[in-house]
Design an enzyme around this catalytic site. Sequence first.
Site, PDB file in Angstrom:
ATOM      1  N   GLU A  58       1.138  31.830 -27.698  1.00 57.14           N
ATOM      2  CA  GLU A  58       0.586  31.684 -29.041  1.00 57.14           C
ATOM      3  C   GLU A  58       0.129  30.252 -29.309  1.00 57.14           C
ATOM      4  O   GLU A  58      -0.966  30.023 -29.854  1.00 57.14           O
ATOM      5  CB  GLU A  58       1.626  32.095 -30.089  1.00 57.14           C
ATOM      6  CG  GLU A  58       2.091  33.540 -29.958  1.00 57.14           C
ATOM      7  CD  GLU A  58       3.340  33.675 -29.106  1.00 57.14           C
ATOM      8  OE1 GLU A  58       4.180  34.523 -29.445  1.00 57.14           O
ATOM      9  OE2 GLU A  58       3.480  32.934 -28.101  1.00 57.14           O
ATOM     10  N   TRP A 181       2.647  44.653  14.375  1.00 58.13           N
ATOM     11  CA  TRP A 181       2.722  44.922  12.951  1.00 58.13           C
ATOM     12  C   TRP A 181       2.481  46.403  12.725  1.00 58.13           C
ATOM     13  O   TRP A 181       1.583  46.989  13.337  1.00 58.13           O
ATOM     14  CB  TRP A 181       1.689  44.108  12.163  1.00 58.13           C
ATOM     15  CG  TRP A 181       1.905  42.629  12.244  1.00 58.13           C
ATOM     16  CD1 TRP A 181       1.225  41.747  13.007  1.00 58.13           C
ATOM     17  CD2 TRP A 181       2.873  41.855  11.513  1.00 58.13           C
ATOM     18  NE1 TRP A 181       1.688  40.475  12.813  1.00 58.13           N
ATOM     19  CE2 TRP A 181       2.704  40.522  11.897  1.00 58.13           C
ATOM     20  CE3 TRP A 181       3.853  42.174  10.582  1.00 58.13           C
ATOM     21  CZ2 TRP A 181       3.484  39.506  11.375  1.00 58.13           C
ATOM     22  CZ3 TRP A 181       4.632  41.169  10.067  1.00 58.13           C
ATOM     23  CH2 TRP A 181       4.443  39.850  10.464  1.00 58.13           C
ATOM     24  N   SER A 235      26.745  39.914   5.816  1.00 59.97           N
ATOM     25  CA  SER A 235      28.177  40.013   5.515  1.00 59.97           C
ATOM     26  C   SER A 235      29.040  39.282   6.532  1.00 59.97           C
ATOM     27  O   SER A 235      30.101  38.751   6.199  1.00 59.97           O
ATOM     28  CB  SER A 235      28.597  41.486   5.432  1.00 59.97           C
ATOM     29  OG  SER A 235      28.326  42.155   6.651  1.00 59.97           O
TER      30      SER A 235
END
Length: 376
Positions: A58, A181, A235
Site C-alpha cells: 500500500e 536426468w 537421522s
Amino acid sequence: MPAAQPTSEADYWQRAIQLAEHGLGWTSPNPAVGAVLVKDGRVIGEGWHRRHGELHAEREALADAERRGNDPAGATIFVTLEPCAHTGSQPPCADGLIEAGVGEVVIAAGDPTEKTRGVGPARLEDAGIRVRWAEGPAADAALALIQDFRKRALTGKPLVTLKMAMSLDGKVATRTGDSKWISGEESRALVHRWRAEMDAVAVGSGTLTADDPRLTARHTDGEPVRQPARVIFDSGLLITTGAALFADIDEAPLLIIAGPDPDPDRLAALETAGAEVIPVVGEGSGARFAAAMEALGERGIGSLLLEGGPRLAGAALTAGEVDRTEIFIAPLILGGGRPATEGSGPELMEGATRVPKMRVSRVGQDVLMSSTIRTW
C-alpha cells in the site's frame, strides 16, 4: 506498443496479483502482497511488497502515485491482503491510507493472524473510508498467493510441496540409483524457479549420498535469486563436511534434521562448518517428519519444497503434512528401479491421500501434474 491500461475491477485485480507475484521468495516471513491505486478510472499508482523489512504494498503504491505526480485523495486502492494496523519494521499501512485521504479500500484476502485480523479494516472504517471485500476469482487468487503465510500463522508449520520426477512406470531412479536426468531441461529450470520462491528445500540422506546436490536456486534469465535454506533429513547424521552443500553455506543456510542423541563428534564438526543440527524425536518416520515441520516453523520457515527421495516422500505422506504436489512424468520407461515413494503406506485404499484439485500441463517433453491436497 505500450501495454493497455487496466479499466475494470477484474483488470485491477489481475494487475494486483501480478505485482504481488514479484515478491514471491523475497518477502518471507511476510506474505507477498500487491496493490493498485485507481482514481477516475485510471491507475495512478501501484506497488508490491518487495522484500521483508521494506515498504508494504500500500505504501509502495502511494509512493508511486507521488512519483507520478498524482494525488491519491479520494482514490480507490485494490490490495490483495488487508492493510496492517501495527508497527513492525514498517509503519501501519492503514494509517498511511488514512493520511493520504484514500476514499475506498477493496480487499481480496483477510489476515489469518488472530491478533491483527480485522484491525486494519476497522481503523479505516472508523476514519470514514469505505471498505469492501472482493469475492470470486480475485479472492481465490489472493488466498492462493498466501497459502504459506496462512498455514504457518494457523499451525506453526511450513506449507509443504512434494516434488517428484518419475518415468511412465513410476520410477525415480534405475536399480543402481542413477536419476540424472529423468525430467527434461525445461522441467529442471522450472524447479529452480520454485526453489527461489521457497523458504527451504529438502532432501533425504539417500538423495544426498546418491547425488551430492547443492540444492541452490540457479536462474538462467539474469534475474537476482534469493537462496532458500537447505534441509537434509539425516537421522544417522551421515553427512560429512565434504558434501557440496557446504560450498554455499555462507549464501544458503544448511539445516540437518537428525535423530535423538546425535553423535557429539559429528555434531561438533557439522556445527563448526556452519550447519545447524536439529534433533527430532518421534515413533516412526511420519511422527519424526511432523516434529521436524514444527521445528522448521519455529525457525521462521513458511514454505518447504520436498525434493526426495522415496523414503522422505513416504514419511511426509504418512505424516499427512503434504499440502501440494508437483509431479513430472517423463516419456521414458525403466522397467525396474526405485519407486517414487517408499514406506508402509495405508493398509486399505480408504487410507489413501485423496487429491481434490489437480491441474495437468506440458513442460517441454514432460507432463506436469500439479495438485492441491489441502487449502489453508
